[in-house]
Scaffold this active site. Structure first.
Site, short mmCIF file in Angstrom:
data_model
loop_
_atom_site.label_atom_id
_atom_site.label_comp_id
_atom_site.label_asym_id
_atom_site.label_seq_id
_atom_site.Cartn_x
_atom_site.Cartn_y
_atom_site.Cartn_z
CB SER A 122 -0.92 0.01 1.23
OG SER A 122 -0.15 0.02 2.42
CG HIS A 143 -2.83 -0.78 -2.87
ND1 HIS A 143 -3.15 0.53 -2.59
CD2 HIS A 143 -3.04 -1.48 -1.71
CE1 HIS A 143 -3.54 0.62 -1.33
NE2 HIS A 143 -3.47 -0.58 -0.78
CD GLU A 155 -3.86 3.17 -5.24
OE1 GLU A 155 -3.97 4.41 -5.30
OE2 GLU A 155 -3.20 2.59 -4.34
CG ASN A 194 -3.01 5.02 1.21
OD1 ASN A 194 -4.13 5.12 1.72
ND2 ASN A 194 -2.41 3.85 1.06
#
Length: 653
Positions: A122, A143, A155, A194
């Site tokens: 991540s 991800h 992702e 993120n």
């Protein structure tokens, strides 16, 4: 449907992410080997998959028996054996770079030369992992979000040397799983989701640390005023305060004092019983809607938007990809780039410049791409362009953000509510798009309209409360035009209901003329549980459709009823098994498409208006409608076809 370039998948790790990815791949039809370092870990992961598949089967969410899916899963402890025949290896080991590089070095030795090697990391660098191999062009990030079975986003991340062919194969593999991939074209820390999420948690922590706000003010404002699914501190308690702390520490990013204090005190959130809120001796996240009135939400969102600008300007991701990422990966009520355009990029830039001037803190330094957009006049929706382009001509129908539509040559206007990440919840913007589409389309080209929800969970699970969070009481009294537009549309409308049909979603279905549901569907008017009542015509349409007794039961109790009961009550025209759904809907649609457009229009008008009139007035309307239709070409065609024993060909004249 499986990806032809990938036949066998190996997943390294049987923990939450590893067994989840294994389950998803097997459900999609792949042969999968799940490997971990100890037999007990593998066995536990396999048991978790068995339990999950059993629950999905109970909810009728599987396309085949669970045993057939399990038969495609092998388990292994020996790494060399596990990857010997793999076309794709997905590493889901703990987030330690030294461990991951060791794994990738072993994979380089044991996996077939043409196998793709992927990491589910991540946050860690794909480029650095790839450096442990002699095939960095075949290494990528995939991800998945937790839990993989439920979360739709993946992702697809480039390392510095990842080839386009490798990334494209990874993208197609994700699509074959029924998931939604987005490209992350550069190996930036935090990737897309993120990176945008960082300021959501960090900026409120700085504000609380500096005495500018309280924890409850921040959470209440971001949830109840801005519509986010959780407040930043509530979210940190859920994921673990130490997780965000260590990510920031590893990146060399300044850590807000309140975050450091909580980690030092080992008050890490729910897992320790206490974090920003007390979950053992207190009431947990106990903020109230009114707690957030004075909190500066723009300060937080401006920083998130600034990160999005960096991602776009540095060619990491496109605005649509970022918006998809935060909606599917984080449950945000709308894409951050769309929200930015709605706020106005000039207002965002002004906020950042003011904060940067006041504090000198680099976290407020406006990104060059944001400045470029504003200086070029691309300031958002009102200007016709920002991160996205907007149609300001008002002529519609055109491209919509939250719904898809297609008008075919037979006159079927198929409308899809496209918010699967929010179970197709009806926001103010989505209702406006429905209203615009039906108001702008050429009715003469339409014979029938169908509404359905995207995804496999809901027609629509209700109103997006966050989307209405800042409505004034008087504004909230005027949220029904879209429902009336559907109800009054000149052509028959059909609600195709598969899954939840609740609250405002039920009101949209009630505004349609016909409702066809799968047996697994659930109906309800749960607004009373929020202290509200249905506000889109639900109380009155339920009353007229079901009668006082059943309508009041639905509204007063707020409970769900199943599709069978809905059909028994007359709320749904049919409740059918999922495998028969499309066939039954098709039969209804075909009958309407083949029917006389003018006759159907008059029938709908007379029945809708007659329902609210006295019997004498309704009969008069019916008589007038009958007389009007007698002069139409369609009646002459229908009569001739009856005499000649053939199917009529109505033209709408």
């Amino acid at each position: 449907m499986t990806d032809p370039d990938v036949r066998r998948v190996t997943v390294l790790g049987a923990g939450n992410m590893g067994h989840g990815i294994t389950e998803v791949a097997a459900m999609a039809g792949y042969d999968v080997t799940m490997r971990d370092v100890e037999a007990d870990l593998v066995a536990d992961g396999y048991e978790d998959i068995e339990w999950s598949l059993e629950k999905l089967a109970e909810k009728d969410r599987l396309d085949e028996p669970a045993d057939e899916i399990l038969a495609r899963i092998d388990t292994e402890v020996d790494l060399e054996t596990a990857v010997a025949d793999a076309d794709l290896v997905i590493e889901a080991a703990p987030e330690r770079m030294d461990l991951k590089k060791e794994i990738f070095a072993d994979l380089d030795e044991y996996a077939p030369d043409d196998a793709l090697l992927a990491s589910n990391t991540s946050s860690l660098s794909i480029t650095e992992m790839a450096s442990a191999t002699v095939r960095p062009d075949q290494v990528l990030g995939l991800h998945f979000f937790n839990p993989p079975v439920k979360m739709d986003l993946v992702e697809v991340i480039y390392g510095d040397e990842t080839s386009d062919e490798t990334a494209e194969t990874g993208y197609e593999f994700v699509e074959s799983l029924g998931k939604t991939p987005i490209y992350v074209r550069k190996d930036v820390r935090g990737f897309v989701v993120n990176t945008v999420l960082g300021p959501f948690s960090a900026e409120p922590a700085w504000m609380v640390s500096n005495g500018e706000a309280t924890v409850r003010e921040a959470d209440a404002a971001m949830v109840h005023r801005r519509g986010y699914p959780m407040g930043p501190f509530e979210l940190a308690d859920l994921t673990g305060i130490d997780v965000g702390y260590h990510v920031r520490k590893e990146a060399g990013t300044p850590i807000p004092p309140i975050m450091a204090e909580k980690v030092e005190a080992e008050e890490l959130g729910r897992k320790t019983g206490k974090g920003y809120y007390d979950y053992e001796d207190g009431d947990g996240a106990d903020y109230e809607p009114g707690d957030g009135e004075g909190f500066d939400t723009l300060r937080v969102e401006a920083r998130m938007i600034n990160e999005a600008a960096y991602l776009v300007g540095d060619d990491v991701a496109m605005p649509d990809e970022i918006d998809t990422g935060v909606k599917l990966g984080l449950g945000f009520p709308e894409g951050i780039c769309r929200r930015a355009d709605k706020i106005g990029l000039d207002a965002v830039l002004e906020k950042l410049e003011t904060l940067y001037e006041e504090t000198g803190d680099d976290r407020f330094a406006p990104d060059d791409y944001l400045v470029e957009l504003v200086e070029s006049g691309r300031t958002g929706e009102d200007a016709g362009a920002g991160f996205h382009e907007y149609d300001t001509g008002g002529s519609g129908p055109g491209d919509y953000r939250l719904l898809n539509y297609e008008l075919d040559d037979d006159g079927l206007l198929a409308v899809e509510l496209d918010r699967p990440e929010r179970m197709n919840a009806l926001s103010g913007d989505l209702l406006e798009e429905i209203d615009d589409l039906l108001s702008a389309v050429d009715v003469d080209d339409v014979r029938c309209v169908t509404f359905e929800g995207a995804g496999d969970r809901a027609f629509s699970a209700g109103a997006d409360i966050g989307g209405f969070a800042e409505l004034s009481p008087t504004d909230a009294m005027d949220v029904t035009p879209a429902f009336e537009t559907v109800h009054d549309f000149d052509r028959p409308t059909i609600a195709k209901i598969d899954g939840f049909c609740l609250g405002a979603g039920l009101e949209l279905a009630l505004a349609c003329d016909l409702r066809i549901a799968t047996e697994r569907s659930q109906f309800g008017a749960p607004e009373i549980g929020l202290g509200l009542i249905p506000g889109g015509g639900g109380t009155q349409r339920l009353l007229r459709l079901l009668g006082e007794t059943r309508a009041k039961e639905l509204v007063f109790r707020g409970n769900h009823i199943d599709a069978e009961r809905a059909a028994d009550w007359g709320l749904a025209n049919r409740a059918v098994p999922a495998e028969e759904f499309d066939t039954v809907v098709g039969e209804f649609v075909d009958d309407i498409l083949e029917g006389p457009p003018v006759g159907l229009k008059v029938a709908k008008t007379v029945m809708n208006e007659g329902a609210d009139a006295s019997l004498d007035a309704a009969l008069a309307m019916e008589s007038q409608g009958f007389g009007l239709l007698m002069s139409t070409e369609d009646v002459r065609e229908g009569t001739a076809a009856f005499r000649e024993d053939r199917e009529p060909e109505f033209t709408g004249k």
